[in-house]
Design a protein around this motif. Structure first.
Motif, PDB file in Angstrom:
ATOM      1  N   ALA A 269       0.821  -1.206   0.000  1.00 29.23           N
ATOM      2  CA  ALA A 269       0.000   0.000   0.000  1.00 29.23           C
ATOM      3  C   ALA A 269       0.853   1.252   0.000  1.00 29.23           C
ATOM      4  CB  ALA A 269      -0.928  -0.005   1.217  1.00 29.23           C
ATOM      5  N   GLU A 270       1.911   1.255   0.795  1.00 34.93           N
ATOM      6  CA  GLU A 270       2.793   2.423   0.843  1.00 34.93           C
ATOM      7  C   GLU A 270       3.418   2.684  -0.518  1.00 34.93           C
ATOM      8  OE1 GLU A 270       3.522   4.806   3.163  1.00 34.93           O
ATOM      9  OE2 GLU A 270       1.732   3.922   4.084  1.00 34.93           O
ATOM     10  N   GLN A 271       3.865   1.624  -1.171  1.00 36.57           N
ATOM     11  CA  GLN A 271       4.484   1.824  -2.482  1.00 36.57           C
ATOM     12  C   GLN A 271       3.458   2.277  -3.510  1.00 36.57           C
ATOM     13  OE1 GLN A 271       6.802  -1.391  -4.083  1.00 36.57           O
ATOM     14  NE2 GLN A 271       7.741   0.008  -5.556  1.00 36.57           N
ATOM     15  N   TYR A 272       2.256   1.704  -3.427  1.00 32.26           N
ATOM     16  CA  TYR A 272       1.214   2.083  -4.383  1.00 32.26           C
ATOM     17  C   TYR A 272       0.822   3.543  -4.205  1.00 32.26           C
ATOM     18  CZ  TYR A 272      -2.880   1.531  -7.385  1.00 32.26           C
ATOM     19  OH  TYR A 272      -3.793   1.651  -8.403  1.00 32.26           O
ATOM     20  N   LYS A 273       0.752   3.987  -2.954  1.00 35.64           N
ATOM     21  CA  LYS A 273       0.455   5.398  -2.699  1.00 35.64           C
ATOM     22  C   LYS A 273       1.533   6.304  -3.279  1.00 35.64           C
ATOM     23  CE  LYS A 273      -2.041   4.839   1.709  1.00 35.64           C
ATOM     24  NZ  LYS A 273      -1.946   5.062   3.178  1.00 35.64           N
TER      25      LYS A 273
ATOM     26  N   LEU B  25      -4.028  -4.531   2.065  1.00 36.74           N
ATOM     27  CA  LEU B  25      -3.807  -3.528   1.028  1.00 36.74           C
ATOM     28  C   LEU B  25      -5.043  -2.669   0.834  1.00 36.74           C
ATOM     29  CD1 LEU B  25      -2.237  -2.353  -1.431  1.00 36.74           C
ATOM     30  CD2 LEU B  25      -3.064  -4.325  -2.752  1.00 36.74           C
ATOM     31  N   TRP B  26      -6.197  -3.295   0.688  1.00 40.32           N
ATOM     32  CA  TRP B  26      -7.444  -2.552   0.507  1.00 40.32           C
ATOM     33  C   TRP B  26      -7.754  -1.679   1.716  1.00 40.32           C
ATOM     34  CZ3 TRP B  26     -10.269  -7.546  -1.360  1.00 40.32           C
ATOM     35  CH2 TRP B  26      -9.942  -7.792  -2.687  1.00 40.32           C
ATOM     36  N   GLU B  27      -7.497  -2.228   2.905  1.00 41.27           N
ATOM     37  CA  GLU B  27      -7.765  -1.464   4.130  1.00 41.27           C
ATOM     38  C   GLU B  27      -6.913  -0.205   4.186  1.00 41.27           C
ATOM     39  OE1 GLU B  27      -7.190  -1.990   8.950  1.00 41.27           O
ATOM     40  OE2 GLU B  27      -7.360  -3.783   7.686  1.00 41.27           O
ATOM     41  N   ALA B  28      -5.650  -0.340   3.799  1.00 44.81           N
ATOM     42  CA  ALA B  28      -4.745   0.810   3.835  1.00 44.81           C
ATOM     43  C   ALA B  28      -5.037   1.811   2.728  1.00 44.81           C
ATOM     44  CB  ALA B  28      -3.299   0.335   3.733  1.00 44.81           C
ATOM     45  N   LEU B  29      -5.672   1.360   1.669  1.00 49.59           N
ATOM     46  CA  LEU B  29      -6.003   2.242   0.540  1.00 49.59           C
ATOM     47  C   LEU B  29      -7.503   2.442   0.463  1.00 49.59           C
ATOM     48  CD1 LEU B  29      -3.650   0.720  -2.213  1.00 49.59           C
ATOM     49  CD2 LEU B  29      -3.278   2.810  -0.904  1.00 49.59           C
ATOM     50  N   ASP B  30      -8.123   2.732   1.607  1.00 49.77           N
ATOM     51  CA  ASP B  30      -9.584   2.767   1.662  1.00 49.77           C
ATOM     52  C   ASP B  30     -10.178   3.870   0.800  1.00 49.77           C
ATOM     53  OD1 ASP B  30      -9.923   4.390   4.931  1.00 49.77           O
ATOM     54  OD2 ASP B  30      -8.717   4.881   3.179  1.00 49.77           O
ATOM     55  N   SER B  31      -9.377   4.844   0.395  1.00 46.77           N
ATOM     56  CA  SER B  31      -9.880   5.914  -0.467  1.00 46.77           C
ATOM     57  C   SER B  31      -9.775   5.554  -1.944  1.00 46.77           C
ATOM     58  CB  SER B  31      -9.114   7.207  -0.213  1.00 46.77           C
ATOM     59  OG  SER B  31      -7.733   7.047  -0.528  1.00 46.77           O
TER      60      SER B  31
ATOM     61  N   ASN C 270     -10.255   2.979  -5.356  1.00 43.90           N
ATOM     62  CA  ASN C 270     -11.204   2.019  -5.912  1.00 43.90           C
ATOM     63  C   ASN C 270     -10.645   0.616  -5.744  1.00 43.90           C
ATOM     64  OD1 ASN C 270     -12.527   0.255  -7.825  1.00 43.90           O
ATOM     65  ND2 ASN C 270     -13.401   2.077  -8.764  1.00 43.90           N
ATOM     66  N   SER C 271     -11.323  -0.215  -4.959  1.00 47.39           N
ATOM     67  CA  SER C 271     -10.775  -1.535  -4.630  1.00 47.39           C
ATOM     68  C   SER C 271     -10.630  -2.426  -5.863  1.00 47.39           C
ATOM     69  CB  SER C 271     -11.653  -2.230  -3.587  1.00 47.39           C
ATOM     70  OG  SER C 271     -12.964  -2.433  -4.092  1.00 47.39           O
ATOM     71  N   ILE C 272     -11.522  -2.267  -6.835  1.00 41.92           N
ATOM     72  CA  ILE C 272     -11.439  -3.096  -8.038  1.00 41.92           C
ATOM     73  C   ILE C 272     -10.215  -2.710  -8.856  1.00 41.92           C
ATOM     74  CG2 ILE C 272     -12.560  -3.687 -10.215  1.00 41.92           C
ATOM     75  CD1 ILE C 272     -15.233  -3.410  -8.816  1.00 41.92           C
ATOM     76  N   VAL C 273      -9.937  -1.424  -8.965  1.00 43.64           N
ATOM     77  CA  VAL C 273      -8.757  -0.959  -9.702  1.00 43.64           C
ATOM     78  C   VAL C 273      -7.480  -1.462  -9.020  1.00 43.64           C
ATOM     79  CG1 VAL C 273      -7.410   1.080 -10.358  1.00 43.64           C
ATOM     80  CG2 VAL C 273      -9.902   1.071 -10.662  1.00 43.64           C
ATOM     81  N   VAL C 274      -7.440  -1.376  -7.687  1.00 43.26           N
ATOM     82  CA  VAL C 274      -6.269  -1.844  -6.941  1.00 43.26           C
ATOM     83  C   VAL C 274      -6.114  -3.350  -7.077  1.00 43.26           C
ATOM     84  CG1 VAL C 274      -5.231  -2.044  -4.647  1.00 43.26           C
ATOM     85  CG2 VAL C 274      -6.385   0.066  -5.308  1.00 43.26           C
ATOM     86  N   ARG C 275      -7.210  -4.067  -6.963  1.00 43.72           N
ATOM     87  CA  ARG C 275      -7.160  -5.522  -7.119  1.00 43.72           C
ATOM     88  C   ARG C 275      -6.628  -5.912  -8.489  1.00 43.72           C
ATOM     89  NH1 ARG C 275     -12.669  -8.468  -8.169  1.00 43.72           N
ATOM     90  NH2 ARG C 275     -12.156  -7.660 -10.234  1.00 43.72           N
ATOM     91  N   ASP C 276      -7.131  -5.255  -9.510  1.00 42.49           N
ATOM     92  CA  ASP C 276      -6.695  -5.579 -10.867  1.00 42.49           C
ATOM     93  C   ASP C 276      -5.217  -5.258 -11.068  1.00 42.49           C
ATOM     94  OD1 ASP C 276      -9.225  -6.429 -11.409  1.00 42.49           O
ATOM     95  OD2 ASP C 276      -9.802  -4.710 -12.640  1.00 42.49           O
ATOM     96  N   ALA C 277      -4.760  -4.150 -10.484  1.00 43.42           N
ATOM     97  CA  ALA C 277      -3.349  -3.779 -10.614  1.00 43.42           C
ATOM     98  C   ALA C 277      -2.463  -4.780  -9.878  1.00 43.42           C
ATOM     99  CB  ALA C 277      -3.132  -2.368 -10.072  1.00 43.42           C
ATOM    100  N   TYR C 278      -2.893  -5.197  -8.692  1.00 40.85           N
ATOM    101  CA  TYR C 278      -2.122  -6.184  -7.922  1.00 40.85           C
ATOM    102  C   TYR C 278      -2.049  -7.500  -8.685  1.00 40.85           C
ATOM    103  CZ  TYR C 278      -0.543  -8.932  -3.899  1.00 40.85           C
ATOM    104  OH  TYR C 278       0.181  -9.752  -3.061  1.00 40.85           O
ATOM    105  N   GLU C 279      -3.186  -7.936  -9.212  1.00 41.93           N
ATOM    106  CA  GLU C 279      -3.190  -9.188  -9.967  1.00 41.93           C
ATOM    107  C   GLU C 279      -2.305  -9.088 -11.199  1.00 41.93           C
ATOM    108  OE1 GLU C 279      -6.116 -12.015 -12.672  1.00 41.93           O
ATOM    109  OE2 GLU C 279      -7.019 -10.772 -11.097  1.00 41.93           O
ATOM    110  N   ALA C 280      -2.417  -7.999 -11.949  1.00 41.44           N
ATOM    111  CA  ALA C 280      -1.652  -7.855 -13.185  1.00 41.44           C
ATOM    112  C   ALA C 280      -0.155  -7.948 -12.919  1.00 41.44           C
ATOM    113  CB  ALA C 280      -1.994  -6.535 -13.860  1.00 41.44           C
ATOM    114  N   PHE C 281       0.293  -7.352 -11.806  1.00 38.03           N
ATOM    115  CA  PHE C 281       1.724  -7.389 -11.498  1.00 38.03           C
ATOM    116  C   PHE C 281       2.158  -8.777 -11.038  1.00 38.03           C
ATOM    117  CE2 PHE C 281       5.418  -7.031  -8.754  1.00 38.03           C
ATOM    118  CZ  PHE C 281       6.280  -6.275  -9.539  1.00 38.03           C
TER     119      PHE C 281
END
Length: 267
Positions: free
Chosen positions: A34-38, A85-91, A93-104
């Motif tokens: 989450a920190e890196q994604y932010k 990850l989702w909890e730390a990035l609560d602001s 879009n969880s679907i966008v974050v999920r898709d980015a995590y999966e893609a990587f």
């Protein structure tokens, strides 16, 4: 085998240990991601990877994990990383974050297997193809160990694991069963990746009897089992609903049948 790829399987160190220790480590990993994604909007590989010994067993589903104090590999607990990850990035879009995590992480052997088994969805035929193709790219290292899936104490080879988890994909997209599991998955993934809407409908049509058999209580089962009714309804699905079932996964088709059954009850 691709350059730099080894024949042994490596998994992140945060997936090994007792259940409680992995809970702690996966939460820390989720916060790290989450920190890196932010900061950068991307993810990076875990800091420590460990080789899985040939006599180790990798647990892929929580339903087969009854000895929480036993230090083992628990692949299914990648879900705890994503929850943190989702909890730390609560602001975000969880679907966008999920898709980015999966893609990587689909670019790693462990990530490829996790997302193929977890089958987070509903997803389209092209996304399912990407998941299966990722597993196929890492077939040799993934084949080097044994797995527990949904049955306690039953160790599976990679072939048996993929048959148990993705047999529906082979039945829908490569129904000829004489070839090896790997060959059938390759054909199924290739066909899904380039499938037209009509080809998806044919795959769905092949799998609807299986979905009907597992759908539980349906008030209008006779109508739902009518091939003419099925084809008519499939042809009229809008793009959003069609994408949801286009891979022909049994669970998604059960969802479709339940919706049709409800609609019939309103008529």
């Amino acid at each position: 085998m691709a350059p730099g790829e080894t024949s042994s399987l490596q998994l992140p160190s945060f997936l090994h240990g007792t259940y409680r220790s992995i809970q702690q480590k996966t939460r820390m990993e989720g916060l790290r991601c989450a920190e890196q994604y932010k900061k950068d909007g991307v993810f990076s590989a875990p800091s420590q990877m460990l080789e899985v010994r040939l006599d180790d067993v990798v647990l892929t589903q929580g339903v087969a994990d009854f000895q929480h104090e036993r230090p083992v590999w628990r692949l299914y607990m990648v879900s705890d990383v994503m929850s943190a990850l989702w909890e730390a990035l609560d602001s975000q879009n969880s679907i966008v974050v999920r898709d980015a995590y999966e893609a990587f992480f689909r670019g790693t052997a462990w990530g490829a297997l996790y997302f193929a088994l977890e089958q987070m969805g509903p997803v389209s035929a092209p996304r399912t193809a990407q998941r299966l193709q990722a597993v196929l790219r890492f077939w040799e290292p993934l084949q080097s160990v044994r797995y527990l899936f949904k049955t306690l104490g039953t160790e599976l080879s990679l072939e048996d694991l993929m048959k148990a988890s993705s047999g529906w994909a082979m039945d829908a997209w490569c129904p000829v069963g004489e070839a090896s599991v790997r060959s059938r998955l390759e054909v199924a993934a290739e066909r899904m990746a380039r499938a037209t809407r009509d080809e998806c409908i044919e795959a769905i049509f092949r799998q609807l009897p299986q979905a009907l058999a597992h759908a539980g209580k349906l008030k209008h089962r006779q109508i739902l089992a009518d091939p003419a009714y099925q084809r008519e309804r499939l042809a009229t699905l809008d793009s959003r609903f069609f994408e949801r079932v286009s891979a022909a996964r049994t669970g998604d088709l059960i969802w479709l049948l339940v919706n049709w059954d409800h609609e019939l009850g309103l008529q």
